[in-house]
Motif scaffolding. Structure first.
Motif, PDB file in Angstrom:
ATOM      1  N   ALA A   6       2.396   5.044  -4.577  1.00  0.00           N
ATOM      2  CA  ALA A   6       1.892   3.714  -4.885  1.00  0.00           C
ATOM      3  C   ALA A   6       0.451   3.804  -5.379  1.00  0.00           C
ATOM      4  CB  ALA A   6       1.962   2.825  -3.642  1.00  0.00           C
ATOM      5  N   PRO A  43      -1.257   0.567  -2.410  1.00  0.00           N
ATOM      6  CA  PRO A  43      -0.322   0.245  -1.333  1.00  0.00           C
ATOM      7  C   PRO A  43      -0.425  -1.213  -0.857  1.00  0.00           C
ATOM      8  CG  PRO A  43      -1.375   2.350  -0.924  1.00  0.00           C
ATOM      9  CD  PRO A  43      -2.086   1.746  -2.103  1.00  0.00           C
ATOM     10  N   THR A  77       2.072  -3.318  -2.571  1.00  0.00           N
ATOM     11  CA  THR A  77       3.490  -3.104  -2.255  1.00  0.00           C
ATOM     12  C   THR A  77       3.777  -3.467  -0.803  1.00  0.00           C
ATOM     13  OG1 THR A  77       3.077  -0.787  -1.676  1.00  0.00           O
ATOM     14  CG2 THR A  77       3.699  -1.232  -3.951  1.00  0.00           C
ATOM     15  N   ASP A 116       5.768   3.400  -5.735  1.00  0.00           N
ATOM     16  CA  ASP A 116       5.976   2.522  -6.891  1.00  0.00           C
ATOM     17  C   ASP A 116       7.245   2.971  -7.597  1.00  0.00           C
ATOM     18  OD1 ASP A 116       3.736   0.900  -6.670  1.00  0.00           O
ATOM     19  OD2 ASP A 116       2.485   2.187  -7.941  1.00  0.00           O
TER      20      ASP A 116
END
Ligand code: PNW
Length: 460
Positions: free
Chosen positions: A308, A311, A314, A320
Motif C-alpha cells: 500500500a 495504508p 486502505t 494496493d
C-alpha cells in the motif's frame, strides 16, 4: 476440440451457471418479497444507466425456453439460484407456496431434459426484511438461512441431491458491506468483517439442515484468485502485501471449512475474531457441520498486488490492487484474460489443503464481450478462445493431480450484471433486452460440440 474433450475424463461434468436476480425478473410477482437488490437498484446512481432486475431475462416466465436451450447444449448440470424472498417474503416465517411451485416446475423441467439441477441457496438477493434487522451483520441471519434451506429442501430434496449454500461470500462482504458498490450498499470497510463469520455460520447451519433432509452433497462457491506480485513489486513489503491479500480473499472463507479455523489475520491488522463475531464453539461448528463434499471455485482472473502506498487510505490494510501487466488481452469488463491463472489456482489449492481438499467444481468461469447480433447470429470468437483456454487449464490441473470434477460456464444467458446493469454480456446465449429474444452465440455451438465430443469419446 476432440483433443480438448479427450483430456477430460469420463464422468467430468459440463454445464452452465446463472443466478436468480440476474435472470428471473418478475420482481413483484406471485407474492415475492422485496430483496436488497430490489431496494438497491431503485436508488439513483447505484447501477449503470439506472438498470434494474425487475424484468431481466424474464426467465420466470420463459424458463421452459431456457431449459430447451440447456437441453440443446447437452450439459450434465445447471447451476441456478433460488430467490430467498420468493420462498419466504419476510425472510423467516410465512412460506409463499407459489415461490416453491416455480422452482418445483424448474427442477422437473431440468430432469425431463436430462440436466442435473444444482441450486445455489444464496446468490446475494437477501430478503429486505432481514436486511432491516441487520442483514449478514446480524448473527440471527445465519439461523434464518438454515430455516430457509430446510424449507427448500423439504420441497425439492426428493429430486435435488446436491446443493450450493453460498455464492462468493467474499465478494458479497466486500462489495455489499465494505465498499457499497453492491446491495445492500453499506460502506463499513473493516467493520464489515462480521459478515464473513455470519455467512460461514449460516453455511454450516444450512448444511446441517440440508443433510438432515437427505442431501448427498453440500458445496459452497468461493471466488478465488491467484495472487501475483506487481511487476515492480519486489520488496519484502510487496511480498507481505500479497500474502495479506491472499489470506483475506482466498483463505478466510475456505480455511474454516477445510482446515477447521480462520487463518492468522492479526498479523496484518485485521481482528482475528472478525469484529467480535466469533463465539466459543463457532469454528468447531463450522468445520463439523460446514464440511464440504465439494468446493465450488469461481475464477475470472489473477490479482496483481503491491504494498500500500498509503495504508491510511486502505483502512489500514497493507496492500494496493495494481494494474495487470499490459501483455494480457482484456474482456469488455477490462478484466485480463489469463487461462494459466486457473491451473495455478487449482494446483495451489492442492498444495495448500492437500488431502483436505474435496473434489473441486469450477462453478463459474467466463467473460463479457460486446456481443451483437449480426445477420441472425453472434460471432463471439473471443469467448470461444477464452473458454477453450480455461478448459485447457482445468485439464492441466487434473494432469498435475488436482481432482477437478466439473466446469460450469458463467453464464447461460446475457443477464443483469449487478452494478454494470445490462452493459456486460457474459452469455453463451445473447438476450435482446428490448424483446427478450434469445439467440445462441457461436460459443454455444462450440460448447455443445465439445460436450458431444466428450460424450462420444466416453462411449468409444
Ligand atoms: C461473480 N470481482 O461476481 C458472480 O458470482 C456473478 O453473479 C457475476 O455475474 C459474475 O461473477 C461476473 O461478474 C463477481 O470484481 C463480481 O473480482 C466481481 C468480481 C468477481 C466476481
Amino acid at each position: 476440440m476432440a483433443a480438448l474433450a479427450s483430456r477430460l475424463p469420463d464422468g467430468f461434468r459440463f454445464g452452465t451457471s446463472t443466478a436468480s436476480y440476474q435472470i428471473e425478473g418478475a420482481a413483484e410477482e406471485d407474492g415475492k418479497g422485496r430483496s436488497v437488490w430490489d431496494t438497491f437498484t431503485a436508488l439513483p446512481g447505484t447501477v449503470k444507466d439506472g438498470d434494474t432486475g425487475a424484468v431481466a431475462c424474464d426467465h420466470y416466465h420463459r424458463f421452459e425456453e431456457d431449459v430447451a436451450l440447456l437441453r440443446g447444449l447437452g450439459g450434465d448440470a445447471y447451476r441456478f439460484s433460488i430467490s430467498w424472498p420468493r420462498i419466504l417474503p419476510e425472510g423467516t416465517g410465512r412460506i409463499e407456496p407459489r415461490g416453491l411451485d416455480f422452482y418445483d416446475r424448474l427442477v422437473d423441467a431440468l430432469l425431463a431434459a436430462g440436466v442435473t439441477p444444482l441450486p445455489t441457496l444464496f446468490h446475494w438477493d437477501l430478503p429486505q426484511a432481514l436486511e432491516d434487522r441487520g442483514g449478514w451483520l446480524a448473527r440471527e441471519t445465519a439461523d434464518a438461512f438454515a430455516g430457509y434451506a430446510d424449507t427448500v429442501a423439504a420441497r425439492l430434496g426428493d429430486r435435488v441431491h446436491e446443493w450450493i449454500t453460498l455464492n462468493e461470500p467474499f465478494i458479497h462482504m466486500v462489495f455489499g458491506y465494505a465498499l457499497g458498490t453492491h446491495a445492500p450498499g453499506r460502506t463499513l470497510m473493516l467493520d464489515a468483517l462480521p459478515v464473513a463469520h455470519h455467512q460461514l455460520l449460516g453455511h454450516a447451519r444450512a448444511a446441517a439442515a440440508l443433510r438432515a433432509r437427505g442431501a448427498r452433497a453440500v458445496l459452497a462457491s468461493n471466488n478465488l484468485t491467484p495472487v501475483r506480485l506487481h511487476e515492480d513489486g519486489r520488496t519484502d513489503a510487496d511480498r507481505a502485501a500479497a500474502a495479506a491479500y491472499d489470506t483475506l480473499h482466498n483463505r478466510v472463507f475456505t480455511d474454516p471449512l477445510l482446515l477447521g479455523g480462520y487463518p492468522d489475520l492479526d498479523a496484518f491488522g485485521v481482528p482475528g475474531d472478525l469484529g467480535g463475531a466469533v463465539r466459543p464453539g463457532d469454528t468447531e461448528e463450522i468445520a463439523r457441520d460446514g464440511r464440504l463434499d465439494g468446493l465450488g471455485v469461481n475464477y475470472y482472473n489473477p490479482t496483481w498486488i503491491r504494498a500500500a502506498a498509503d495504508p491510511a487510505a486502505t483502512g489500514g490494510l497493507p496492500f494496493d490492487l495494481a494494474e495487470p501487466p499490459a501483455e494480457y488481452a482484456r474482456t469488455a469488463f477490462d478484466w485480463p484474460v489469463v487461462p494459466d491463472g486457473l491451473s495455478e489456482l487449482l494446483t495451489g489449492l492442492k498444495e495448500r489443503y492437500g488431502d483436505a481438499l474435496p473434489p473441486v467444481t469450477v462453478t463459474e468461469n467466463g467473460c463479457s464481450q460486446p456481443d451483437r447480433v449480426v445477420g441472425g447470429s453472434v460471432d463471439d470468437e473471443a469467448r470461444v478462445r477464452y473458454l477453450a483456454g480455461h478448459l485447457g487449464a482445468v485439464a492441466d490441473a487434473r494432469d498435475a493431480g488436482v481432482d477437478v470434477a466439473g466446469y460450469l460456464v458463467w453464464s447461460l444467458l446475457d443477464n443483469f450484471e449487478w452494478a454494470e446493469g445490462y452493459s456486460q454480456r457474459f452469455g453463451l446465449v445473447h438476450v435482446d433486452f428490448a424483446t427478450r429474444t434469445r439467440t445462441p452465440k457461436r460459443s454455444y455451438a462450440w460448447y455443445r460440440d465439445l460436450i458431444a465430443a466428450h460424450r462420444a469419446g466416453r462411449k468409444a
